[in-house]
Design a protein around this motif. Sequence first.
Motif, short mmCIF file in Angstrom:
data_model
loop_
_atom_site.label_atom_id
_atom_site.label_comp_id
_atom_site.label_asym_id
_atom_site.label_seq_id
_atom_site.Cartn_x
_atom_site.Cartn_y
_atom_site.Cartn_z
N PRO A 119 0.81 -1.23 0.00
CA PRO A 119 0.00 0.00 0.00
C PRO A 119 0.84 1.27 0.00
O PRO A 119 0.43 2.29 -0.56
N LEU A 122 1.60 2.82 -3.38
CA LEU A 122 0.57 3.62 -4.03
C LEU A 122 0.78 5.11 -3.78
O LEU A 122 0.16 5.95 -4.42
N LYS A 123 1.66 5.43 -2.82
CA LYS A 123 1.98 6.82 -2.52
C LYS A 123 3.28 7.25 -3.19
O LYS A 123 3.80 8.34 -2.93
N GLN A 282 -6.38 11.83 -6.60
CA GLN A 282 -5.83 10.69 -5.87
C GLN A 282 -5.84 9.44 -6.75
O GLN A 282 -4.89 8.65 -6.72
N GLN A 285 -2.97 9.65 -9.22
CA GLN A 285 -1.70 9.40 -8.55
C GLN A 285 -1.51 7.91 -8.30
O GLN A 285 -0.41 7.37 -8.48
N ARG A 286 -2.58 7.23 -7.89
CA ARG A 286 -2.50 5.78 -7.65
C ARG A 286 -2.22 5.02 -8.94
O ARG A 286 -1.40 4.11 -8.97
N THR A 287 -2.93 5.40 -10.01
CA THR A 287 -2.76 4.71 -11.28
C THR A 287 -1.34 4.92 -11.83
O THR A 287 -0.73 3.99 -12.37
N SER A 289 1.29 5.40 -9.99
CA SER A 289 2.16 4.58 -9.14
C SER A 289 2.12 3.12 -9.59
O SER A 289 3.15 2.44 -9.65
N GLU A 318 -6.56 -2.35 -1.28
CA GLU A 318 -6.42 -0.97 -1.71
C GLU A 318 -6.89 -0.75 -3.15
O GLU A 318 -6.96 0.40 -3.60
N LEU A 319 -7.20 -1.83 -3.86
CA LEU A 319 -7.54 -1.72 -5.28
C LEU A 319 -8.96 -2.18 -5.55
O LEU A 319 -9.49 -3.05 -4.86
#
Length: 367
Positions: A119, A122-123, A282, A285-287, A289, A318-319
């Motif tokens: 997780p 993802l940041k 957000q 940003q996750r995608t 990452s 988280e997905l």
Amino acid sequence: MYLKSIKLVNYRNYDQLYLDFDKRINLLLGKNGQGKTNILEAIYLMSIGKSFRTNKDKELIRFNSENTYIGGIFSKKNDDNIIELVIGNNMKKGIKVNKVSIDKIMQLLGNLNVVIFSPEDLKLVKDGPKERRKFIDREISQIIPLYYNYISNYNKILTQRNKLLKSNYLDENLLDIYDEKLSEYAKYIYLYRRDFIKKIELLSKKIHKNLTSDVEDLKIEYVNQIHVSDDDGLDILKNKFLEKIKSSRNLDKQYRTTKIGPHRDDISIFINSLDVRLYGSQGQQRTASISLKLSEIELIKEETLEYPILLLDDIFSELDQKRQKLLIEEFENIQIFITSAEENHKLIFEDKKDVNIIYIEKGRASQ
């Protein structure tokens, strides 16, 4: 490449553990705090030589034990190999590859390649540059183990230079020596990072287009202080760095730290020409990452001709379902280890035959 089995003795919350693995999917199920991530950490240790959770090796040793043993048998290019580590309270960490002792981490790197996705990853886009440098350095070191030596030696000299800058007596001649040594290691770091980022951009751009149904265009740029260009060779890179760090000496004295160097590098990530860290949602940003992490896998395959092992630590929670299935289906030929506290995650694999489900409870495992 795939891991066939692992043996742990006095490791974290395990007194003794032996597990055989499927060459495709291994799902580790259990409530939080039972020891699922400890298994992934042990696999990572066999690859990198250190934990992704702590810098203190002694924390890996089971409570009230003197030492811990981590061993694994893996298949690489159809040959079986073994990696073993012994960590003790009163001894130097011992590492063996195929029963031969090694004394440098560089000799371990590249034997068992892994990519870990947690997780925290993802940041990667949203976090500070330190995390992105760590991502870059870890992956280059797996592909080019010699790079690990360059970055380690650079950091040692950097520490000595900063210590000198903080001292009451500043020896200019010693600063000159440190600058020369730093520039020697920095030229390799810049070169390898430049080439790595160019390759990772091509791969992540393609993956990102698939993830976003061709709606978003991903671009990655290498951010550094000496303006590294595509045509710069080693001598040019060294001279650029040496000139820049000497011109910054008065500023370094003022702030008592080294302001110039690859230890301040970063990458900028853009989606449709906008800086995703500043202006992206957000979800974007996750995608981005995910695209970066998945591109690691493809790059290791390109460079080593074998896929690495993929470790997914509690990532499914988280997905969304679409991205869960993408991770599994995108890499049909990769060995994957997945930890989850949710029993219903078994349903993701109900149409898969090659799934090994391992139940973890209080440092015990059942298959």
